[in-house]
Design a protein around this motif. Structure first.
Motif: not given
Ligand code: CS2
Length: 492
Positions: A187-189, A226-230, A291-293, A295-298, A365-367, A369-372, A377-379, A381-383
Motif C-alpha cells: 500500500d501507498n503508506l 508499488v506502482d501501476r495505475i488501475v 519519489m513515487k508518493l 510525485l505520482l500520488n501527490g 478512465k481513471h475517475r 472521484w476515485q482518487i479523491a 488517509q492520503k494527504l 504522505q502525499r502532500l
Molecule cells: C491513486 C493511486 O487512487 C489513488 O489514490 O493515486 O491508486 C495510484 O493510481 C497508484 O498508487 C499508482 O501506482
C-alpha cells in the motif's frame, strides 16, 4: 457470450489472449494476500503469474476483508480473470492464473487463519488501502480506539482487521513452532514496511507482551514501492473484454502498460524470484517510495480535487486542460523534486516526463472521484510531508497548499454548482460537520480542518506560512472556482 471464463473454457480463448504458462493443478499455496482488489490483481498477482511458470510454490490464496463481490465474480471462474493493458496503441489481454482461491474473511475467519498459519505459507501480502492499517495517518501509530481494533483485541480469535488477522496467525505459528511469514505491504503508506511493523508490534504487545517482542524481533516487514495505475473496472470494460474473449469475465481488471515494484530484500522464509518478472530488489526502498508518493500520488490527489471541482470526470480529461499540466509540472519540478534524495543514476527527469504521459493516457478512465477518496488517509504522505520539508528550507509551497485547499473545498460535500459530492472517507461525517459549521467561510473552514490532528499533526497548524497559504488558496477557490484558479495560477 454465454460461457464463463474458467479452467474448462481456457482452451477456447482466441489466440491473441495470453494464458497461464503452467499447469494450475500443480501449484501450491505460498502466499496469502489480504485485500483482493483490482490493484493486487493488476500488480503482484501478475508478477507472481510470471514466476509460477518456473516455480509452482507461490500460488496465492486471496482474501477480501469485507465484501463478497470479488469471491462472487471469481469463484465460478476458478480464480481466473483477465488483465487488460490499455494504451492509445490498443489493448492487450492476458488471463492470470496465480490466484488459486478467494476467501471472504468475515464469513470464513477460521479458514483464512488456517491457511495463514500453514507452514507452506511464507509470505502474507497486503493491499488493504491506507485505512486498512487502522493507524493514525499523521503519526503512523496504531489507532487503539479504532472500532475494529477494539473489537479484535476483545475477540482475538475472530478478527476483522488486517492487523488482527496477521497477529492471530503469527500467534498460532509461534505456538506451533512454525517460523513467522514475511509481511509484505503493497500500500501507498510512508515507509510502508516500518509502518506496518509498528502497527503489528503494538497490536501484538496489547495481546501479550511476549508476542509483541516476538513480532518486533522475528517478523520481517520489508518496505515496497508499488506502482501501476488501475482504475475501477466499468461495465463498458466488462462488455468490451467479454466480446474480445468470446466468454464472460465477471471482473476483469484494466490497467496501463507501466508497472514498477521496488522491494527491500528481506524474506527469511524465501520468496518468489519476482526479479525475473521485472521487480527490483534494493537495500533501501525509501528514496523510491518518496519519489513515487510525492510525485505520482501527490500530483494525483492535487489533480483529483481540483479536477473534480472543475467538472472533469477523469484524470485524462483534467490533463487535457493545459493549465493543469502546467500546474502539475510546476508542482513536481519546483516544489517536490528539491525534497527528494534519489540514488545516483536515478533518472528523475524521465520519470516525471513519463508521469505526465501516464496521467494523459486517454485509454484509461481513471475517475477524479476515485482518487479523491480517503483523502484524510492520503494527504499526510502525499502532500504534507513535502510541505514540512519545504517549510524547513523556507521554500515555496504555492502549489502544495493549493492541493490541500482543494481537498478542504472538496470535503465540504457541496460542489461549485451547489450539487452534493459523494465524499468517501473514514472521516467523512466529521469533516462534513466541520464544513457545515464553517458555513462557507474559507477562514473558518481552514481553521477547523487544521485542528484535525490525525491529518495535520501538531506542527502544521502552528506554522503561519502553511496556514496562510492554504487559507489564501481556499478563499480563491471559493471566489473564482477551481478552473479559473488553476488557469490564473502563476506560481512563485
Ligand atoms: C491513486 C493511486 O487512487 C489513488 O489514490 O493515486 O491508486 C495510484 O493510481 C497508484 O498508487 C499508482 O501506482
Amino acid at each position: 457470450m454465454s460461457d464463463r471464463l474458467n479452467e474448462d473454457s481456457l482452451a477456447d480463448l482466441p489466440e491473441g489472449v495470453r494464458r497461464p504458462a503452467y499447469d494450475r493443478k500443480a501449484i501450491t499455496t505460498g502466499i496469502v494476500h489480504l485485500g483482493v482488489g483490482a490493484f493486487h490483481r493488476a500488480h503482484q498477482a501478475v508478477y507472481t503469474d510470471d514466476v509460477l511458470a518456473n516455480d509452482p510454490r507461490w500460488g496465492i490464496v486471496a482474501a477480501s476483508l469485507r465484501s463478497p463481490d470479488t469471491y462472487d465474480a471469481l469463484a465460478p471462474q476458478d480464480g481466473l480473470y483477465t488483465l487488460a493493458v490499455r494504451s492509445q496503441a490498443g489493448e492487450a489481454l492476458r488471463v492470470i492464473g496465480s490466484i488459486r482461491q478467494v476467501i471472504v474473511a468475515p464469513r470464513e475467519v477460521e479458514q483464512l487463519l488456517e491457511v495463514m498459519s500453514a507452514p507452506q505459507t511464507r509470505i502474507v501480502t497486503l493491499t488493504v488501502t491506507e485505512k486498512g492499517y487502522c493507524h493514525d495517518p499523521a503519526t503512523g501509530a496504531l489507532n487503539e480506539a479504532h472500532p475494529d481494533i477494539v473489537h479484535d483485541l476483545e475477540f482475538q480469535r475472530t478478527p476483522k482487521s488486517a492487523p488482527g488477522f496477521i497477529v492471530e496467525a503469527l500467534r498460532r505459528r509461534r505456538a506451533a513452532g512454525v517460523p513467522p511469514f514475511t509481511v509484505l505491504t503493497c500500500d501507498n503508506l510512508p515507509s510502508n514496511g516500518r509502518t506496518v511493523k509498528r502497527v503489528l508490534t503494538r497490536f501484538a504487545e496489547l495481546v501479550d507482551p511476549a508476542l509483541g517482542r516476538f513480532v518486533a524481533d522475528e517478523v520481517s516487514c520489508p518496505s515496497t514501492m508499488v506502482d501501476r495505475i488501475v482504475p475501477a473496472t466499468s461495465d463498458q470494460d466488462r462488455e468490451r473484454i467479454g466480446e474480445a474473449l468470446g466468454l464472460t469475465d465477471a471482473w476483469p481488471v484494466v490497467t496501463e502498460p507501466f508497472t514498477q515494484w521496488v522491494i527491500e530484500d528481506d524474506f527469511p522464509q524465501g520468496r518468489p524470484a519476482w526479479e525475473k518478472s521485472g521487480a527490483e530488489f534494493v537495500a533501501d526502498v525509501e528514496p523510491y517510495e518518496h519519489m513515487k508518493l510525492r510525485l505520482l500520488n501527490g500530483s494525483h490527489s492535487t489533480l483529483a480535487y481540483l479536477g473534480y471541482l472543475s467538472g472533469y470526470e477523469t484524470v485524462a480529461d483534467t490533463m487535457a486542460d493545459p493549465a493543469f499540466v502546467r500546474l502539475v509540472q510546476g508542482l513536481m519540478d519546483e516544489e517536490v523534486t528539491p525534497t527528494l534524495h534519489m540514488p545516483p543514476g536515478a533518472d528523475l527527469a524521465s520519470y516525471k516526463r513519463a508521469l505526465i504521459e501516464r496521467f494523459r493516457n486517454p485509454a484509461l478512465k481513471h475517475r477524479t472521484w476515485q482518487i479523491a477518496m480517503d483523502g484524510s488517509q492520503k494527504l499526510p504522505q502525499r502532500l504534507l510531508g513535502t510541505v514540512r520539508d519545504r517549510l524547513r528550507e523556507s521554500a515555496g509551497i504555492d502549489r502544495l497548499s493549493l492541493g490541500v485547499a482543494a481537498w478542504m473545498r472538496y470535503v465540504t460535500g457541496i460542489d461549485e454548482k451547489g450539487a452534493p459530492i459523494d465524499v468517501r472517507d473514514p472521516m467523512a461525517a466529521r469533516l462534513r460537520e466541520i464544513a457545515d459549521r464553517a458555513g462557507g467561510s474559507a477562514e473558518k473552514l481552514a481553521e477547523s480542518l487544521f485542528a484535525v490532528r490525525e491529518i495535520f499533526g501538531d506542527d502544521l497548524p502552528k506554522d503561519a506560512r502553511f496556514t496562510g497559504a492554504v487559507k489564501e488558496n481556499l478563499a480563491r477557490l471559493y471566489e473564482k472556482g477551481a478552473k479559473r484558479t488553476v488557469a490564473e495560477f502563476m506560481g512563485d
